[in-house]
Design a protein around this motif. Structure first.
Motif, PDB file in Angstrom:
ATOM      1  N   PRO A  61       0.818  -1.176  -0.121  1.00 33.06           N
ATOM      2  CA  PRO A  61       0.163   0.101   0.140  1.00 33.06           C
ATOM      3  C   PRO A  61       0.852   1.509  -0.088  1.00 33.06           C
ATOM      4  CG  PRO A  61      -0.839  -1.740   1.609  1.00 33.06           C
ATOM      5  CD  PRO A  61       0.503  -2.454   0.950  1.00 33.06           C
ATOM      6  N   SER A  62       2.007   1.441   0.914  1.00 27.97           N
ATOM      7  CA  SER A  62       2.758   2.373   0.792  1.00 27.97           C
ATOM      8  C   SER A  62       3.542   2.602  -0.641  1.00 27.97           C
ATOM      9  CB  SER A  62       3.636   2.423   1.965  1.00 27.97           C
ATOM     10  OG  SER A  62       5.011   1.596   1.461  1.00 27.97           O
ATOM     11  N   ALA A  65       0.881   4.084  -3.083  1.00 31.21           N
ATOM     12  CA  ALA A  65       0.385   5.487  -2.547  1.00 31.21           C
ATOM     13  C   ALA A  65       1.379   6.395  -3.068  1.00 31.21           C
ATOM     14  CB  ALA A  65       0.289   5.608  -1.110  1.00 31.21           C
ATOM     15  N   THR A  66       2.892   6.106  -2.686  1.00 31.55           N
ATOM     16  CA  THR A  66       4.228   6.812  -3.395  1.00 31.55           C
ATOM     17  C   THR A  66       3.920   7.028  -4.696  1.00 31.55           C
ATOM     18  OG1 THR A  66       5.259   6.111  -1.245  1.00 31.55           O
ATOM     19  CG2 THR A  66       6.521   7.151  -2.994  1.00 31.55           C
ATOM     20  N   LEU A  68       1.515   6.567  -6.977  1.00 27.74           N
ATOM     21  CA  LEU A  68       0.353   7.415  -7.565  1.00 27.74           C
ATOM     22  C   LEU A  68       0.726   8.860  -7.273  1.00 27.74           C
ATOM     23  CD1 LEU A  68      -2.869   5.383  -6.390  1.00 27.74           C
ATOM     24  CD2 LEU A  68      -2.081   5.868  -8.491  1.00 27.74           C
ATOM     25  N   VAL A  69       1.129   9.317  -6.113  1.00 28.00           N
ATOM     26  CA  VAL A  69       1.287  10.738  -5.659  1.00 28.00           C
ATOM     27  C   VAL A  69       2.364  11.241  -6.554  1.00 28.00           C
ATOM     28  CG1 VAL A  69       2.095  12.284  -4.034  1.00 28.00           C
ATOM     29  CG2 VAL A  69       0.243  10.572  -3.619  1.00 28.00           C
ATOM     30  N   LEU A  97       6.000  12.881   0.797  1.00 31.05           N
ATOM     31  CA  LEU A  97       5.232  11.858   0.836  1.00 31.05           C
ATOM     32  C   LEU A  97       6.031  10.545   0.829  1.00 31.05           C
ATOM     33  CD1 LEU A  97       2.132  10.985   1.433  1.00 31.05           C
ATOM     34  CD2 LEU A  97       2.297   9.982  -0.817  1.00 31.05           C
ATOM     35  N   LEU A 101       6.480   8.084   4.017  1.00 37.53           N
ATOM     36  CA  LEU A 101       5.890   6.594   4.053  1.00 37.53           C
ATOM     37  C   LEU A 101       7.073   5.476   4.407  1.00 37.53           C
ATOM     38  CD1 LEU A 101       3.224   6.710   1.298  1.00 37.53           C
ATOM     39  CD2 LEU A 101       2.792   6.460   3.843  1.00 37.53           C
TER      40      LEU A 101
END
Lengths: 332, 125
Positions: A61-62, A65-66, A68-69, A97, A101
């Motif tokens: 998940p981390s 998220a990294t 995508l951002v 971010l 993370l």
């Protein structure tokens, strides 16, 4: 229209650096995997770990998220990054971010090295606090490493149909206004009080940091003084920072526009909007739009914007018609 | 006063060739803005240093204008807070109507603006 500058640096700061953080996280986690319990703790309540998952279930998940951002920030700065503020925000968000993370995941794993049962892992507060600190530091560094805008003075005359103000040749003038939002003050104050009370009630001291960050952000965004004078447009937060300035020789033209905060800027505050337009957007409605050289534009929601726009056009036209003699040999 | 409170912008002009001193030009414009209700009680004037920089005039010129306005009881000078309007704008509608009438008459008679203002100044003495 000129192209977006500094695309290589943008790519390094928004894609390569986050990728490096992700790679490090995966590599270190793999190296530690023999020492880690299975499953590992991934969520912590008031009395220690209360959520568990496989090692991969914590990491993916981390990573996602990294990624995508980072991709979003890269696209923003690569295609719309004509203004340094846009590139800075993108680089700061992506690196910040990613670092947060990475620090959070590795910190959580570090708590569990050598344990056979993840439930025995200790308190996570310090890890979270340190991760937030590292995140902000990395964000600041990413923003700082982003190159600023080169000066792009123009000598082109201001369009004849741009609004003007009657001002005699012997007169000089300044327009001073205030852009402020009670809503941001009230909503920000309420949010700060809410987070702070939860921090006290639940004794989650990390949250107190969040409350302080909220309060500072709110104060920095709620009120800007706006000035149009011989030097151009300046909008400065009541805290002194952030500050937005368009030097007179980079003003193409100014006009009054109607701003819809959410559709155009995704919200309120000091914002990057559609097309990379930079805005101090504190309410819907009347705003001063300044078209700037290099395909850039700036918008400030302020009352009586017509006077500000007319004065800016008038002063810009006057300087273009009679360039100051010290013009090119300046010590810049 | 609820929801969002936006102070309207204020335009300040300086004419370097006018016979009226610069500080008097500034003070006059603030006075007029208060009289017209554009500047309300509690509203802040631009910082003296910033305004001097904006208009490319001496800081003491702005300070002198602000001091004059303070002596008239129109503003208050507070350390760290700058100049704040203190006088409630009185209802000057009648005066504005009379000025409008004066301008109309003097224009219709073809009297030069300088002559009209000189006559008004004389009458106010």
């Amino acid at each position: 229209m000129s192209t977006v500058p500094h695309r290589a640096v943008t790519t390094v700061l928004t894609l390569v650096v986050p990728a490096a953080f992700v790679g490090t996280t995966v590599a270190v986690a793999a190296a530690w995997s023999a020492d880690l319990p299975d499953p590992v703790a991934v969520h912590f309540g008031g009395d220690g770990p209360d959520g568990f998952s496989s090692l991969a279930g914590l990491i993916w998940p981390s990573v996602l998220a990294t990624a995508l951002v980072a991709l979003g920030c890269w696209a923003l700065a690569f295609f719309w990054g004509r203004t340094s503020v846009v590139r800075r925000m993108a680089a700061g968000t992506a690196t910040g971010l990613a670092a947060f993370l990475a620090a959070l995941v590795l910190g959580i794993l570090d708590l569990q090295r050598g344990l056979t049962d993840a439930a025995a892992a200790g308190d996570v507060d310090t890890v979270t606090g340190v991760a937030i600190g590292i995140g902000f530091l990395a964000a600041a560094l990413g923003a700082w490493l982003t190159p600023g805008d080169a000066r792009q003075p123009t000598r082109e005359s201001v369009p004849a149909d741009a609004p003007r103000l009657p001002l005699s040749a012997d007169e000089t003038a300044a327009w001073v206004a205030l852009a402020q939002s009670r809503t941001i003050l009230v909503a920000g104050g309420a949010a700060t009080a809410f987070v702070l009370s939860i921090a006290v009630l639940a004794e989650l001291w990390v949250l107190a940091l969040v409350a302080v960050a909220l309060a500072v952000t709110m104060l920095a965004m709620a009120r800007f003084s706006v000035v149009v004078d011989r030097r151009g447009l300046t909008a400065r937060s009541a805290l002194g920072w952030p500050r937005l300035a368009v030097p007179m020789d980079e003003v193409t033209q100014a006009e009054v526009v109607d701003v819809s905060p959410f559709p155009e800027f995704g919200g309120w505050g000091y914002r990057v909007g559609r097309g990379g337009r930079v805005g101090i957007v504190l309410r819907a409605g009347e705003a001063l739009l300044v078209e700037r050289t290099g395909g850039r534009s700036v918008v400030v929601t302020v009352d009586d914007a017509a006077t500000g726009a007319a004065l800016l056009n008038t002063l810009a036209a006057r300087v273009r018609a009679n360039p100051p003699t010290r013009d090119t040999s300046g010590s810049r | 006063m609820y929801s969002n409170n936006y102070a309207a912008g204020m335009l300040l002009r300086i004419d370097s060739t006018s016979t009226e001193p610069l500080f008097a030009q500034l003070a006059g414009q603030v006075r007029a803005a208060v009289a017209r209700g554009e500047l309300g009680v509690g509203e802040r004037l631009p910082g003296a240093r910033e305004l001097a920089g904006s208009l490319d005039i001496n800081l003491h010129t702005v300070l002198r204008a602000y001091q004059e306005l303070r002596d008239e009881g129109l503003i208050e000078l507070r350390r760290g807070r700058g100049a704040v309007v203190t006088a409630a704008p009185q209802d000057n509608a009648e005066l504005h109507a009379a000025i409008g009438e004066l301008v109309r008459v003097s224009r219709s008679l073809g009297i030069a603006p300088q002559t009209t203002t000189a006559l008004v100044k004389e009458a106010l003495r």
